[in-house]
Design a protein around this motif. Structure first.
Motif, PDB file in Angstrom:
ATOM      1  N   THR A   5       0.827  -1.212   0.000  1.00  0.00           N
ATOM      2  CA  THR A   5       0.000   0.000   0.000  1.00  0.00           C
ATOM      3  C   THR A   5       0.856   1.255   0.000  1.00  0.00           C
ATOM      4  OG1 THR A   5      -0.125   0.063   2.432  1.00  0.00           O
ATOM      5  CG2 THR A   5      -1.798  -1.218   1.272  1.00  0.00           C
ATOM      6  N   THR A   6       2.172   1.086   0.112  1.00  0.00           N
ATOM      7  CA  THR A   6       3.078   2.228   0.168  1.00  0.00           C
ATOM      8  C   THR A   6       3.548   2.587  -1.232  1.00  0.00           C
ATOM      9  OG1 THR A   6       3.824   1.524   2.352  1.00  0.00           O
ATOM     10  CG2 THR A   6       5.192   3.107   1.174  1.00  0.00           C
ATOM     11  N   ALA A   7       3.220   3.794  -1.668  1.00  0.00           N
ATOM     12  CA  ALA A   7       3.652   4.242  -2.991  1.00  0.00           C
ATOM     13  C   ALA A   7       5.148   4.537  -2.960  1.00  0.00           C
ATOM     14  CB  ALA A   7       2.872   5.480  -3.403  1.00  0.00           C
ATOM     15  N   PRO A   8       5.851   4.316  -4.066  1.00  0.00           N
ATOM     16  CA  PRO A   8       7.279   4.643  -4.090  1.00  0.00           C
ATOM     17  C   PRO A   8       7.497   6.140  -3.907  1.00  0.00           C
ATOM     18  CG  PRO A   8       6.467   4.178  -6.301  1.00  0.00           C
ATOM     19  CD  PRO A   8       5.370   3.820  -5.359  1.00  0.00           C
ATOM     20  N   ARG A   9       8.556   6.468  -3.205  1.00  0.00           N
ATOM     21  CA  ARG A   9       8.871   7.872  -2.957  1.00  0.00           C
ATOM     22  C   ARG A   9       9.943   8.385  -3.928  1.00  0.00           C
ATOM     23  NH1 ARG A   9      11.021   7.039   1.239  1.00  0.00           N
ATOM     24  NH2 ARG A   9      13.194   7.520   0.741  1.00  0.00           N
ATOM     25  N   THR A  10      11.051   7.658  -3.992  1.00  0.00           N
ATOM     26  CA  THR A  10      12.141   8.018  -4.898  1.00  0.00           C
ATOM     27  C   THR A  10      12.468   6.815  -5.770  1.00  0.00           C
ATOM     28  OG1 THR A  10      13.070   9.561  -3.281  1.00  0.00           O
ATOM     29  CG2 THR A  10      14.504   8.854  -5.082  1.00  0.00           C
ATOM     30  N   VAL A  11      12.290   6.960  -7.070  1.00  0.00           N
ATOM     31  CA  VAL A  11      12.488   5.860  -8.017  1.00  0.00           C
ATOM     32  C   VAL A  11      13.698   6.156  -8.893  1.00  0.00           C
ATOM     33  CG1 VAL A  11      11.456   4.473  -9.856  1.00  0.00           C
ATOM     34  CG2 VAL A  11       9.999   5.452  -8.059  1.00  0.00           C
ATOM     35  N   LEU A  12      14.584   5.189  -9.008  1.00  0.00           N
ATOM     36  CA  LEU A  12      15.752   5.297  -9.896  1.00  0.00           C
ATOM     37  C   LEU A  12      15.570   4.304 -11.031  1.00  0.00           C
ATOM     38  CD1 LEU A  12      19.486   5.624  -9.008  1.00  0.00           C
ATOM     39  CD2 LEU A  12      18.754   3.759 -10.509  1.00  0.00           C
ATOM     40  N   VAL A  13      15.690   4.791 -12.278  1.00  0.00           N
ATOM     41  CA  VAL A  13      15.504   3.964 -13.465  1.00  0.00           C
ATOM     42  C   VAL A  13      16.798   3.946 -14.267  1.00  0.00           C
ATOM     43  CG1 VAL A  13      14.164   3.581 -15.571  1.00  0.00           C
ATOM     44  CG2 VAL A  13      13.057   4.588 -13.549  1.00  0.00           C
ATOM     45  N   THR A  14      17.369   2.762 -14.491  1.00  0.00           N
ATOM     46  CA  THR A  14      18.548   2.654 -15.345  1.00  0.00           C
ATOM     47  C   THR A  14      18.114   2.531 -16.807  1.00  0.00           C
ATOM     48  OG1 THR A  14      18.671   0.232 -15.262  1.00  0.00           O
ATOM     49  CG2 THR A  14      19.757   1.447 -13.481  1.00  0.00           C
ATOM     50  N   GLY A  15      19.043   2.787 -17.725  1.00  0.00           N
ATOM     51  CA  GLY A  15      18.722   2.665 -19.152  1.00  0.00           C
ATOM     52  C   GLY A  15      17.830   3.781 -19.653  1.00  0.00           C
ATOM     53  N   ALA A  16      18.042   4.990 -19.146  1.00  0.00           N
ATOM     54  CA  ALA A  16      17.158   6.115 -19.467  1.00  0.00           C
ATOM     55  C   ALA A  16      17.249   6.569 -20.917  1.00  0.00           C
ATOM     56  CB  ALA A  16      17.446   7.295 -18.553  1.00  0.00           C
ATOM     57  N   ALA A  30       5.464  12.074 -14.509  1.00  0.00           N
ATOM     58  CA  ALA A  30       4.156  12.724 -14.638  1.00  0.00           C
ATOM     59  C   ALA A  30       3.218  12.359 -13.495  1.00  0.00           C
ATOM     60  CB  ALA A  30       3.525  12.346 -15.969  1.00  0.00           C
ATOM     61  N   ASN A  31       3.648  11.444 -12.643  1.00  0.00           N
ATOM     62  CA  ASN A  31       2.816  10.997 -11.519  1.00  0.00           C
ATOM     63  C   ASN A  31       3.165  11.812 -10.271  1.00  0.00           C
ATOM     64  OD1 ASN A  31       1.577   9.634  -9.378  1.00  0.00           O
ATOM     65  ND2 ASN A  31       1.857   7.642 -10.337  1.00  0.00           N
ATOM     66  N   PRO A  32       2.271  12.665  -9.794  1.00  0.00           N
ATOM     67  CA  PRO A  32       2.583  13.520  -8.641  1.00  0.00           C
ATOM     68  C   PRO A  32       2.750  12.747  -7.337  1.00  0.00           C
ATOM     69  CG  PRO A  32       0.257  13.703  -9.232  1.00  0.00           C
ATOM     70  CD  PRO A  32       0.906  12.904 -10.306  1.00  0.00           C
ATOM     71  N   ALA A  33       2.315  11.498  -7.299  1.00  0.00           N
ATOM     72  CA  ALA A  33       2.445  10.706  -6.075  1.00  0.00           C
ATOM     73  C   ALA A  33       3.897  10.313  -5.810  1.00  0.00           C
ATOM     74  CB  ALA A  33       1.567   9.463  -6.156  1.00  0.00           C
ATOM     75  N   ILE A  34       4.716  10.343  -6.849  1.00  0.00           N
ATOM     76  CA  ILE A  34       6.137  10.006  -6.709  1.00  0.00           C
ATOM     77  C   ILE A  34       6.919  11.294  -6.495  1.00  0.00           C
ATOM     78  CG2 ILE A  34       8.135   8.937  -7.813  1.00  0.00           C
ATOM     79  CD1 ILE A  34       6.205   7.233  -9.444  1.00  0.00           C
ATOM     80  N   GLU A  35       7.648  11.371  -5.403  1.00  0.00           N
ATOM     81  CA  GLU A  35       8.353  12.603  -5.050  1.00  0.00           C
ATOM     82  C   GLU A  35       9.517  12.911  -5.993  1.00  0.00           C
ATOM     83  OE1 GLU A  35       9.512  12.650  -0.973  1.00  0.00           O
ATOM     84  OE2 GLU A  35       7.542  12.026  -0.243  1.00  0.00           O
ATOM     85  N   ARG A  36      10.299  11.896  -6.327  1.00  0.00           N
ATOM     86  CA  ARG A  36      11.502  12.142  -7.133  1.00  0.00           C
ATOM     87  C   ARG A  36      11.742  10.968  -8.074  1.00  0.00           C
ATOM     88  NH1 ARG A  36      16.751  14.026  -4.013  1.00  0.00           N
ATOM     89  NH2 ARG A  36      16.427  16.040  -5.038  1.00  0.00           N
ATOM     90  N   VAL A  37      12.106  11.296  -9.305  1.00  0.00           N
ATOM     91  CA  VAL A  37      12.433  10.280 -10.298  1.00  0.00           C
ATOM     92  C   VAL A  37      13.832  10.559 -10.821  1.00  0.00           C
ATOM     93  CG1 VAL A  37      11.800   9.193 -12.482  1.00  0.00           C
ATOM     94  CG2 VAL A  37      10.002  10.057 -10.962  1.00  0.00           C
ATOM     95  N   LEU A  38      14.695   9.556 -10.748  1.00  0.00           N
ATOM     96  CA  LEU A  38      16.078   9.676 -11.207  1.00  0.00           C
ATOM     97  C   LEU A  38      16.276   8.832 -12.455  1.00  0.00           C
ATOM     98  CD1 LEU A  38      17.768   9.216  -7.720  1.00  0.00           C
ATOM     99  CD2 LEU A  38      17.278  11.385  -8.865  1.00  0.00           C
ATOM    100  N   ALA A  39      16.740   9.457 -13.528  1.00  0.00           N
ATOM    101  CA  ALA A  39      16.999   8.776 -14.800  1.00  0.00           C
ATOM    102  C   ALA A  39      18.501   8.576 -14.939  1.00  0.00           C
ATOM    103  CB  ALA A  39      16.454   9.607 -15.962  1.00  0.00           C
ATOM    104  N   VAL A  40      18.929   7.326 -15.053  1.00  0.00           N
ATOM    105  CA  VAL A  40      20.355   6.992 -15.061  1.00  0.00           C
ATOM    106  C   VAL A  40      20.755   6.360 -16.387  1.00  0.00           C
ATOM    107  CG1 VAL A  40      22.113   5.495 -14.038  1.00  0.00           C
ATOM    108  CG2 VAL A  40      20.498   6.719 -12.561  1.00  0.00           C
ATOM    109  N   ASP A  41      21.841   6.837 -16.957  1.00  0.00           N
ATOM    110  CA  ASP A  41      22.410   6.228 -18.160  1.00  0.00           C
ATOM    111  C   ASP A  41      23.790   6.826 -18.394  1.00  0.00           C
ATOM    112  OD1 ASP A  41      22.812   5.064 -20.838  1.00  0.00           O
ATOM    113  OD2 ASP A  41      20.656   4.779 -20.834  1.00  0.00           O
ATOM    114  N   SER A  42      24.648   6.070 -19.079  1.00  0.00           N
ATOM    115  CA  SER A  42      25.963   6.605 -19.450  1.00  0.00           C
ATOM    116  C   SER A  42      25.880   7.432 -20.716  1.00  0.00           C
ATOM    117  CB  SER A  42      26.966   5.464 -19.644  1.00  0.00           C
ATOM    118  OG  SER A  42      26.520   4.573 -20.658  1.00  0.00           O
ATOM    119  N   ARG A  43      24.748   7.295 -21.431  1.00  0.00           N
ATOM    120  CA  ARG A  43      24.508   8.086 -22.636  1.00  0.00           C
ATOM    121  C   ARG A  43      23.394   9.088 -22.365  1.00  0.00           C
ATOM    122  NH1 ARG A  43      22.974   3.979 -27.191  1.00  0.00           N
ATOM    123  NH2 ARG A  43      21.558   3.325 -25.505  1.00  0.00           N
TER     124      ARG A  43
END
Length: 349
Positions: A5-16, A30-43
């Motif tokens: 029931t706990t929504a994610p707070r900070t999400v890190l996504v590899t392969g951005a 685009a989801n306001p329920a998620i506080e922070r989204v981190l996009a990770v990639d070497s490119r």
């Protein structure tokens, strides 16, 4: 196990910088329920993809390096989505890609294990882990072992990567680990080896075989990953559109011509007909186009609670309608031929 029931707070996504990773970041941002989204990639992602990511923060780093652990700790990440495996959609397999896949996954899992803040890890895998052979069952469920386990290529990489993810779940019993095994993805925007193959006006096939296929629409692939991120459903899940068709049916529905060839000539003849560049056929793809592969999606619907919007047929139709594929033989022509064949068969009875 994490509280579902706990929504994610900070999400890190590899392969951005990949289609699946980048557009998933855009959906999550685009989801306001998620506080922070981190996009990770070497490119660095394309400019249009960066714009779609909105408020997401882009971190340029190599997941094979310890910097991924530092990023997870610095931002107090609670949900890690390992989508960097999406590079296989277009990039040909090589020793460098294998290192990126395997070492990168090891680093991501190790970083998640050491971080007390991480409560969920989601891995983007594919149906390639089942392999393809003449001895396969009619449908693969999540517990069905491969009759001929992939020995090389992306299928082998993903088997190893899934092993790291399951090992993480055993070591961190407080963490939910979800493995998403997606079927062959098609759509008007995503570029994959399958889309390049089916776009050929003359499509080589293996003579004497009728592989059974399923497709997963690009939007359903994204929706499934988003669904897993927003809910907590640990385990392994097949993801595929409803329905099955043969490769010949797919080629005719697109309006292209089929060229049956011996198995050993499928890849080279495909390369001659069109320079597929990063999407060249490999042995695992040849086996898939010889024997096919169909997934059982009972768990997807009953346990994960996800249902794709597009069927296999609708996915193919949308790929043709909006993906810039030009039929060389119209559907009416095929129907007329089929009617003549049926009429001739009746006359012979």
């Amino acid at each position: 196990m994490a509280d579902d029931t706990t929504a994610p707070r900070t999400v890190l996504v590899t392969g951005a910088s990949t289609f699946l990773g980048g557009y998933l970041v855009a959906r999550l941002a685009a989801n306001p329920a998620i506080e922070r989204v981190l996009a990770v990639d070497s490119r660095v992602p394309r400019k249009d993809l960066i714009r779609r990511m909105g408020r997401a923060e882009f971190l340029r780093l190599d997941i094979r390096r310890p910097t991924i652990a530092k990023a997870i700790a610095t931002y107090d990440v609670d949900t890690v989505v390992h989508a960097a495996t999406s590079i296989m959609d277009t990039a040909p397999h090589s020793a460098a890609i294998k290192e990126f896949n395997v070492v990168g996954a090891m680093q991501v899992c190790a970083a998640a294990q050491r971080s007390p803040s991480v409560k969920r890890l989601i891995l983007r895998s594919t149906a390639m882990v089942y392999g393809a052979s003449a001895h396969d069952p009619s449908h693969f469920d999540e517990g069905t072992p491969a009759r001929r386990e992939p020995k090389r290529g992306y299928g082998r990489d993903l088997l190893d990567i899934e092993g790291y993810a399951r090992g993480l779940a055993r070591r961190r019993t407080d963490m939910d680990v979800t493995i998403v095994r997606a079927q062959a993805i098609l759509g008007p925007r995503i570029s994959t080896r399958m889309s390049s193959y089916l776009s050929l006006p003359i499509v080589p096939t293996v003579i004497g075989y009728q592989p059974r296929l399923q497709f997963l629409h690009e939007e359903d692939a994204l929706a499934a990953m988003e669904h897993v991120v927003l809910g907590s459903r640990p385990g392994t899940f097949n993801i595929a559109g409803e329905g099955v068709m043969t490769l010949t049916q797919a080629i005719r529905r697109i309006g292209h011509l089929e060229l049956p060839v011996p198995s050993g000539l499928l890849a080279p003849i495909t390369g001659v007909l069109q320079d597929l560049k990063a999407a060249k056929l490999r042995s695992s793809q040849t086996e898939f186009l010889t024997y096919g592969r169909v997934l059982d999606t009972t768990r997807m619907r009953a346990e994960l609670g996800f249902a794709p919007r597009y069927t296999t047929t609708e996915t193919l139709d949308d790929f043709v309608a909006r993906g810039g594929v030009t039929p060389i033989i119209g559907a009416q022509t095929w129907r007329a031929v089929e009617r003549r064949v049926v009429a001739a068969a009746h006359q012979l009875q």
